[in-house]
Write a protein that holds these residues in place. Structure first.
Motif, PDB file in Angstrom:
ATOM      1  N   HIS A  86      43.445  16.669  18.371  1.00 18.03           N
ATOM      2  CA  HIS A  86      43.500  18.106  18.127  1.00 18.03           C
ATOM      3  C   HIS A  86      42.590  18.499  16.973  1.00 18.03           C
ATOM      4  O   HIS A  86      42.258  17.672  16.119  1.00 18.03           O
ATOM      5  CB  HIS A  86      44.928  18.579  17.877  1.00 18.03           C
ATOM      6  CG  HIS A  86      45.606  17.944  16.692  1.00 18.03           C
ATOM      7  ND1 HIS A  86      45.478  18.432  15.419  1.00 18.03           N
ATOM      8  CD2 HIS A  86      46.409  16.855  16.604  1.00 18.03           C
ATOM      9  CE1 HIS A  86      46.197  17.683  14.593  1.00 18.03           C
ATOM     10  NE2 HIS A  86      46.765  16.708  15.274  1.00 18.03           N
ATOM     11  N   ASP A 115      45.208  13.679   9.528  1.00 18.62           N
ATOM     12  CA  ASP A 115      45.778  14.316  10.725  1.00 18.62           C
ATOM     13  C   ASP A 115      45.016  15.586  11.041  1.00 18.62           C
ATOM     14  O   ASP A 115      45.377  16.647  10.574  1.00 18.62           O
ATOM     15  CB  ASP A 115      47.258  14.595  10.462  1.00 18.62           C
ATOM     16  CG  ASP A 115      47.980  15.136  11.674  1.00 18.62           C
ATOM     17  OD1 ASP A 115      47.379  15.159  12.755  1.00 18.62           O
ATOM     18  OD2 ASP A 115      49.145  15.546  11.548  1.00 18.62           O
ATOM     19  N   MET A 116      43.924  15.483  11.885  1.00 15.69           N
ATOM     20  CA  MET A 116      43.387  14.232  12.354  1.00 15.69           C
ATOM     21  C   MET A 116      41.865  14.280  12.449  1.00 15.69           C
ATOM     22  O   MET A 116      41.285  13.955  13.450  1.00 15.69           O
ATOM     23  CB  MET A 116      44.028  13.828  13.684  1.00 15.69           C
ATOM     24  CG  MET A 116      43.897  14.887  14.783  1.00 15.69           C
ATOM     25  SD  MET A 116      44.250  14.164  16.427  1.00 15.69           S
ATOM     26  CE  MET A 116      42.717  13.289  16.763  1.00 15.69           C
ATOM     27  N   GLU A 148      47.860  22.134  18.430  1.00 11.33           N
ATOM     28  CA  GLU A 148      48.832  21.038  18.580  1.00 11.33           C
ATOM     29  C   GLU A 148      49.929  21.098  17.539  1.00 11.33           C
ATOM     30  O   GLU A 148      51.103  20.839  17.812  1.00 11.33           O
ATOM     31  CB  GLU A 148      48.105  19.690  18.494  1.00 11.33           C
ATOM     32  CG  GLU A 148      48.945  18.492  18.920  1.00 11.33           C
ATOM     33  CD  GLU A 148      49.692  17.807  17.794  1.00 11.33           C
ATOM     34  OE1 GLU A 148      50.491  16.914  18.084  1.00 11.33           O
ATOM     35  OE2 GLU A 148      49.506  18.161  16.609  1.00 11.33           O
ATOM     36  N   GLU A 149      49.537  21.464  16.326  1.00  8.66           N
ATOM     37  CA  GLU A 149      50.506  21.412  15.216  1.00  8.66           C
ATOM     38  C   GLU A 149      51.616  22.448  15.348  1.00  8.66           C
ATOM     39  O   GLU A 149      52.609  22.379  14.643  1.00  8.66           O
ATOM     40  CB  GLU A 149      49.781  21.577  13.873  1.00  8.66           C
ATOM     41  CG  GLU A 149      48.825  20.431  13.538  1.00  8.66           C
ATOM     42  CD  GLU A 149      49.537  19.110  13.235  1.00  8.66           C
ATOM     43  OE1 GLU A 149      50.761  19.025  13.404  1.00  8.66           O
ATOM     44  OE2 GLU A 149      48.852  18.159  12.832  1.00  8.66           O
ATOM     45  N   GLU A 175      45.191  10.292  17.263  1.00 10.95           N
ATOM     46  CA  GLU A 175      46.088  10.813  16.219  1.00 10.95           C
ATOM     47  C   GLU A 175      46.185   9.876  15.017  1.00 10.95           C
ATOM     48  O   GLU A 175      45.854   8.694  15.095  1.00 10.95           O
ATOM     49  CB  GLU A 175      47.493  10.994  16.808  1.00 10.95           C
ATOM     50  CG  GLU A 175      47.768  12.380  17.347  1.00 10.95           C
ATOM     51  CD  GLU A 175      48.017  13.381  16.223  1.00 10.95           C
ATOM     52  OE1 GLU A 175      47.925  13.009  15.040  1.00 10.95           O
ATOM     53  OE2 GLU A 175      48.301  14.543  16.551  1.00 10.95           O
ATOM     54  N   THR A 176      46.695  10.436  13.940  1.00 15.98           N
ATOM     55  CA  THR A 176      47.081   9.751  12.708  1.00 15.98           C
ATOM     56  C   THR A 176      47.521   8.301  12.918  1.00 15.98           C
ATOM     57  O   THR A 176      48.519   8.038  13.570  1.00 15.98           O
ATOM     58  CB  THR A 176      48.279  10.521  12.100  1.00 15.98           C
ATOM     59  OG1 THR A 176      47.953  11.891  12.074  1.00 15.98           O
ATOM     60  CG2 THR A 176      48.602  10.002  10.719  1.00 15.98           C
TER      61      THR A 176
HETATM   62 ZN   LIG Z   1      48.147  15.344  14.457  1.00 16.53          ZN
END
Ligand SMILES: [Zn+2]
Length: 384
Positions: A86, A115-116, A148-149, A175-176
């Motif tokens: 994202h 992130d990210m 996304e968040e 991702e993270t």
């Molecule tokens: Zn993320």
């Protein structure tokens, strides 16, 4: 290690500066989920990079959320893979100027560094290196969400994700990353409800018999709701916030609470949802009325054997390539990998830079993990 992969690893070693510059560029801009213009401008920059590499780029556009970028490369008559992540962060405007990308003692800081933006940097660099050698093992589809968040709360990105991912043979979410090299194959989903109860107000001294207590009704219902928890199934319920009434000498006319549900499977969620509909209808205190509304919905990344198998194969490849071993883990926080799994795609998640404290100003990423994880992604795409 075979020649092609070795050359790619050399390219990574020679690209440190360029990768750091891209990472910095992605971090040093405000693109919180609420800043559509900011997120969309990141999307256009990424579009330019990918089109320069020969990708066909398009966007799913949303009125109130950052657009979703979809980029295709290669021959789609062959099996294709999905690489995802994202572009939005959890941070408010002004953070990029307040605490820009900085490196100290081998750690990188800045809004979204872990992130990210790190994962996006790895993804874009891999595409640059692989297109240069005419990569054609799979068709490649990149899906980068813009909201996304916030769980795609004001867009239909979730549905678009499902459609775009369908038919892919493997999914990789940048991702993270986790400090212990755990790779995520399962994430709990989260659904939140607001429960409102309306009763009838009355004076507690003069005419209490005319009142219908919303608080009393809600208390009965909370007890029913909490009983729906099933630890074995992995479905837990928490009425975490509650309110009601106005003064001590009035029968409360209104009461409310926020219910948070964590679940491992859609089946578990469906069971609870059905029970909640019954609880909504049931009346303990006559003349009260209850409404239960969904206010947040983040699907679960369900654990699938195919994802575990993919993680095991990835581990073998990493070790053979001289990289650190990885292992499958389950975590509580959600990601778009849920949609990949629902689309039937074997998926591994959290392949991005490693670090800690995402979603806080203490967020940092280990700089060396940018290059390690770059090599890992290249090895996986060349060998899986
Ligand atoms: Zn993320």
């Amino acid at each position: 290690m075979e020649e092609v992969l070795k050359n790619l690893f050399d390219e990574v070693d020679n690209s440190h500066e360029e990768m750091m510059a891209l990472w910095k560029k992605l971090v040093n801009r405000d693109c919180g989920s609420g800043n559509k213009a900011g997120v969309d401008s990141v999307g256009r920059d990424i579009q330019e990079i990918l089109e320069g590499l020969g990708f066909k780029v398009r966007f799913h556009e949303y009125e109130k959320a950052g657009n979703m970028l979809v980029a295709d490369y290669g021959d789609f008559s062959k099996p294709f893979i999905v690489l995802t992540g994202h572009m939005d962060t959890v941070f408010k405007d002004g953070q990029a100027a307040e605490r820009p990308f900085t490196v100290k003692d081998g750690k990188a800081y800045g809004p979204g560094v872990l992130d990210m933006k790190g994962g996006v940097t790895i993804l874009l660099t891999a595409m640059k290196l692989l297109t240069k050698i005419g990569y054609d093992r799979y068709g490649i589809r990149i899906i980068l969400a813009g909201d996304e968040e916030v769980g795609h709360g004001s867009s239909h990105a979730g549905n678009d994700f499902l459609k775009e991912a369908k038919g892919a043979v493997m999914g990789f979410n940048m991702e993270t990353g986790f400090m212990d090299n755990g790779i995520v194959i399962e994430r709990k989903g989260c659904r939140r409800y607001r429960i409102d109860v309306d009763g009838v107000g009355a004076h507690a001294g003069n005419n209490p018999e005319d009142g219908r207590s919303a608080v009393e009704e809600l208390c009965h219902k909370i007890l029913d709701i909490q009983k729906l928890t099933d630890f074995e199934e992995g479905t837990t319920l928490n009425c975490g916030v509650i309110g009601g009434g106005t003064v001590a000498n009035a029968i409360p006319e209104h009461a409310w609470c926020i219910l948070d549900i964590r679940f491992r499977t859609q089946k578990g969620l469906d069971r609870v949802d059905k029970a909640l509909k019954e609880i909504e209808k049931k009346v303990y205190v006559p003349d009260t009325k209850t409404t239960i509304k969904v206010i947040l919905d983040v699907p679960a990344m369900e654990k699938r054997q195919e994802s575990i198998d993919l993680c095991e194969r990835a581990n073998t490849i990493a070790i053979e390539a001289g990289l650190a071993p990885i292992h499958p883990i389950a975590v509580g926080g959600g990601s778009d990998s849920a949609f990949l799994v629902y689309a039937g795609v074997p998926t591994i998640c959290a392949l991005g830079v490693r670090g800690e404290f995402n979603h806080t100003v203490r967020e940092y990423a280990v700089v060396d993990s940018l290059f390690e994880r770059e090599k890992m992604l290249l090895a996986l795409l060349m060998k899986l």
